[in-house]
Design a protein around this motif. Structure first.
Motif, PDB file in Angstrom:
ATOM      1  N   GLN A 217       6.520 119.749  57.232  1.00 38.32           N
ATOM      2  CA  GLN A 217       5.572 120.460  58.091  1.00 38.32           C
ATOM      3  C   GLN A 217       6.159 120.886  59.431  1.00 38.32           C
ATOM      4  O   GLN A 217       5.538 121.654  60.167  1.00 38.32           O
ATOM      5  CB  GLN A 217       4.341 119.593  58.341  1.00 38.32           C
ATOM      6  CG  GLN A 217       3.488 119.390  57.114  1.00 38.32           C
ATOM      7  CD  GLN A 217       2.272 118.551  57.413  1.00 38.32           C
ATOM      8  OE1 GLN A 217       1.398 118.957  58.169  1.00 38.32           O
ATOM      9  NE2 GLN A 217       2.225 117.366  56.843  1.00 38.32           N
ATOM     10  N   HIS A 271       2.366 116.694  53.317  1.00 37.05           N
ATOM     11  CA  HIS A 271       0.910 116.865  53.260  1.00 37.05           C
ATOM     12  C   HIS A 271       0.090 116.177  54.341  1.00 37.05           C
ATOM     13  O   HIS A 271      -1.044 116.573  54.584  1.00 37.05           O
ATOM     14  CB  HIS A 271       0.377 116.341  51.924  1.00 37.05           C
ATOM     15  CG  HIS A 271       0.980 116.974  50.715  1.00 37.05           C
ATOM     16  ND1 HIS A 271       1.020 118.334  50.536  1.00 37.05           N
ATOM     17  CD2 HIS A 271       1.574 116.435  49.626  1.00 37.05           C
ATOM     18  CE1 HIS A 271       1.610 118.597  49.378  1.00 37.05           C
ATOM     19  NE2 HIS A 271       1.963 117.465  48.813  1.00 37.05           N
ATOM     20  N   ASP A 273      -1.685 114.355  57.694  1.00 38.32           N
ATOM     21  CA  ASP A 273      -2.179 114.953  58.931  1.00 38.32           C
ATOM     22  C   ASP A 273      -2.338 113.887  60.018  1.00 38.32           C
ATOM     23  O   ASP A 273      -1.916 112.740  59.839  1.00 38.32           O
ATOM     24  CB  ASP A 273      -3.485 115.713  58.680  1.00 38.32           C
ATOM     25  CG  ASP A 273      -4.592 114.783  58.186  1.00 38.32           C
ATOM     26  OD1 ASP A 273      -4.517 113.566  58.424  1.00 38.32           O
ATOM     27  OD2 ASP A 273      -5.542 115.288  57.551  1.00 38.32           O
ATOM     28  N   ALA A 395       0.900 123.984  50.843  1.00 38.07           N
ATOM     29  CA  ALA A 395       2.310 123.738  51.163  1.00 38.07           C
ATOM     30  C   ALA A 395       3.161 124.969  50.854  1.00 38.07           C
ATOM     31  O   ALA A 395       4.085 125.307  51.590  1.00 38.07           O
ATOM     32  CB  ALA A 395       2.820 122.522  50.386  1.00 38.07           C
ATOM     33  N   PHE A 398       2.560 127.542  53.505  1.00 41.04           N
ATOM     34  CA  PHE A 398       3.273 127.143  54.712  1.00 41.04           C
ATOM     35  C   PHE A 398       4.761 127.487  54.611  1.00 41.04           C
ATOM     36  O   PHE A 398       5.355 128.025  55.535  1.00 41.04           O
ATOM     37  CB  PHE A 398       3.107 125.640  54.954  1.00 41.04           C
ATOM     38  CG  PHE A 398       3.795 125.151  56.202  1.00 41.04           C
ATOM     39  CD1 PHE A 398       3.164 125.238  57.436  1.00 41.04           C
ATOM     40  CD2 PHE A 398       5.078 124.624  56.143  1.00 41.04           C
ATOM     41  CE1 PHE A 398       3.801 124.811  58.589  1.00 41.04           C
ATOM     42  CE2 PHE A 398       5.729 124.190  57.295  1.00 41.04           C
ATOM     43  CZ  PHE A 398       5.081 124.282  58.519  1.00 41.04           C
TER      44      PHE A 398
END
Length: 481
Positions: A217, A271, A273, A395, A398
């Motif tokens: 991320q 994944h 957060d 994902a 992203f």
RNA sequence: CGGGGCAUGGCGCAGUUGGUAGCGUGCCUGCUUUGGGAGCAGGAGGUCCCGAGUUCGAGUCUCGGUGCCCCGACCA
């Protein structure tokens, strides 16, 4: 108030550490660089093992186990291999209170000890192929460690195969990297790019290394699995020849491939957060937590919660009830979100009266009412399916949004700070090194997937981003873990 | 191996010019609560990383050591 997790935007690296520790996935140990994998973390590994092991078996592989200790003379047999691994090995010099005649290396990988065995087992082409996998721990004395991503000791599987022809070994290498890709995408819901490593990034002792690369991320790349074509390098080092059907002698062709507990780190960084872990349902040991709101007729609420759990379990959905009165519902909501349970079902007297319950998705945090009847397992299983799919889609989106093409080195330098960069490379190690020195970015992969290649015209000739020399193809650069 | 930081109840931390250790959270007991990390009352829990020194007296000052974490070089 329990542990606070640092937000991703504030400090991505600290967020990761906070998450791993507060979700009780792993803990530091008193041994430098080593971690304790706690039950919550180990459960993920067990799910990964189960799926992978099944996939290995389905493709004809069998499991075996080779020694932890490797004699120094074995490790030293293959020149590139020892050069690559010796500096990061733990070595045993004493046993039983006495100095050993020959030092024993704690395996950093098992090619050498396995090929010492294969030499004994292989005489004829009829003995081939050998398709063995082992689940084991290995030790690499890393200078700097990070929970799951890089620790001095880690768990993995290593496949070691022996073949009669180069072609057969090539097929095996591609088959296994394909299995890794399939596993990453179907189970981990993590899109990966499959392809080849450059010479400088390949395994010590391999002719070719294939890999799957994922984007985290923060835009950095993570190598999630590798599959190596070892050519005849180890067979020659261990003098492992076989008689062909024509009666000639030839050296055996080899492959090795592996994934490790690093995948758990990848899963987290793909994944999760700021509230904690987000687990794809296929890797969740517990997919549904049912939280009864204990007011009014508590017994009736608990009984209803239990019957929901029973119905889900019967349907094949692992669900459990947390009816403890020690913690408030709010506490439980936060706790199970931290642990990444994919679905939370809230059930109170009001719901029972209205013949419904509330399902909250961990990934989107959306709450929806579900009818409290015999279709409930079906409804829940549909949500689980959606979560699995939507994690992958998110994902992938992203990754796509954070993949850029660069045609000048200036543009490259900016872009590579934010994600993957597709650019032309002249194919030389010198250029690769220079780019790494100047930007800290490395060539992650030369994609071998047709749709990826055509989408970005990877095979279109051009001009090297750095040297200005002719380039036969584009490659993917990124900063990496 | 370089650079930085930390070491004090389980965890996270405070501790002033040196005076015999405290806060939050967690834990235990009880009562009241329960739809987003509840409240009140009582309680248990410490080799202040280790060693030496200065001092009447050291968590605090001096010297030496150890461990871990973070950032870089190397790596799945």
């Amino acid at each position: 108030m329990a542990d606070k997790i640092t937000s991703r935007s504030q400090d991505y690296s600290q967020w990761y550490i906070d998450l791993v520790r507060s979700a009780k996935l792993a803990d530091y140990s008193d041994v430098r660089g080593c971690m304790v994998i706690r039950p919550n973390g180990y459960a993920i590994w067990e799910k990964m093992q189960a799926a992978l092991d099944r996939m290995f078996k389905e493709t004809g592989h069998v499991n075996a186990y080779f020694p932890l200790f490797i004699p120094e003379s074995y490790i030293a047999r293959e020149a590139e291999h020892i050069e690559g691994f010796a500096p990061e090995c733990a070595v045993v010099t004493h046993g039983g209170g006495e100095e050993l005649a020959e030092k024993l290396y704690v395996r950093p990988t098992s090619e050498t000890i396995i090929w010492a065995s294969y030499k004994k087992w292989i005489q004829s082409y009829r003995d081939l192929p050998i398709l063995i996998n082992q689940w084991a721990n290995v030790v690499r004395w890393e200078m700097r460690t990070r929970l799951f991503l890089r620790t001095a000791e880690f768990l993995w599987q290593e496949g070691h195969t022996a073949h009669a022809t180069r072609q057969e070994a090539s097929e095996e290498v591609l088959r296994m990297i394909g299995i890794y890709k399939q596993f990453a995408e179907e189970y981990m819901a993590m899109p990966v790019i499959m392809g080849k490593k450059t010479d400088s990034e390949k395994f010590a002792g391999a002719d070719e290394t294939y890999c799957i690369e994922a984007m985290m991320q923060d835009g950095k790349a993570l190598q999630a699995g590798t599959s190596h074509h070892l050519g005849q390098n180890f067979a020659k080092a261990f003098d492992c020849q076989f008689q062909t059907s024509e009666g000639k002698l030839d050296y055996v062709w080899a492959t090795s491939w592996g994934v490790s507990t690093r995948l758990i780190g990848a899963l987290i960084m793909a994944h999760s957060d700021d509230r904690g872990l987000v687990l794809p349902p296929k890797l969740a040991t517990r997919q549904v937590v049912i939280i009864p709101i204990l007011r009014g007729d508590k017994t009736a609420v608990i009984a209803e919660a239990d019957s929901i759990a029973l119905a889900l379990n019967k349907y094949g959905i692992p669900a459990f009830v947390d009816a403890s009165e020690q913690n408030s519902p709010g506490w439980k909501f936060a706790e199970y979100e931290l642990q990444g349970i994919p679905i939370r079902i809230e059930l109170g007297p009001r719901d029972i009266a209205e013949k419904k319950c509330i399902a909250a998705r961990r990934d989107t945090l959306e709450k929806t009412d579900l009818a409290l009847d015999n279709t409930l397992p079906l409804q829940v299983s549909e949500i689980l399916r959606q979560i699995q799919q939507s994690l992958f889609d998110k994902a992938l989106r992203f990754r796509t949004e954070n993949t850029r093409e660069a045609t000048t080195f200036e543009a490259f330098k900016t872009a590579v700070e934010k994600g993957f960069v597709i650019a032309h490379w002249d194919g030389t190690a010198e250029t690769e090194t220079k780019i790494k020195e100047e930007t800290k970015a490395t060539i992650r992969v030369l994609p071998s997937e047709d749709d990826y290649i055509s989408r970005y015209n990877m095979n279109e000739p051009g001009i090297c981003i750095y040297s200005g020399k002719p380039s036969a193809q584009k490659v993917i650069f990124a900063k990496a873990y």
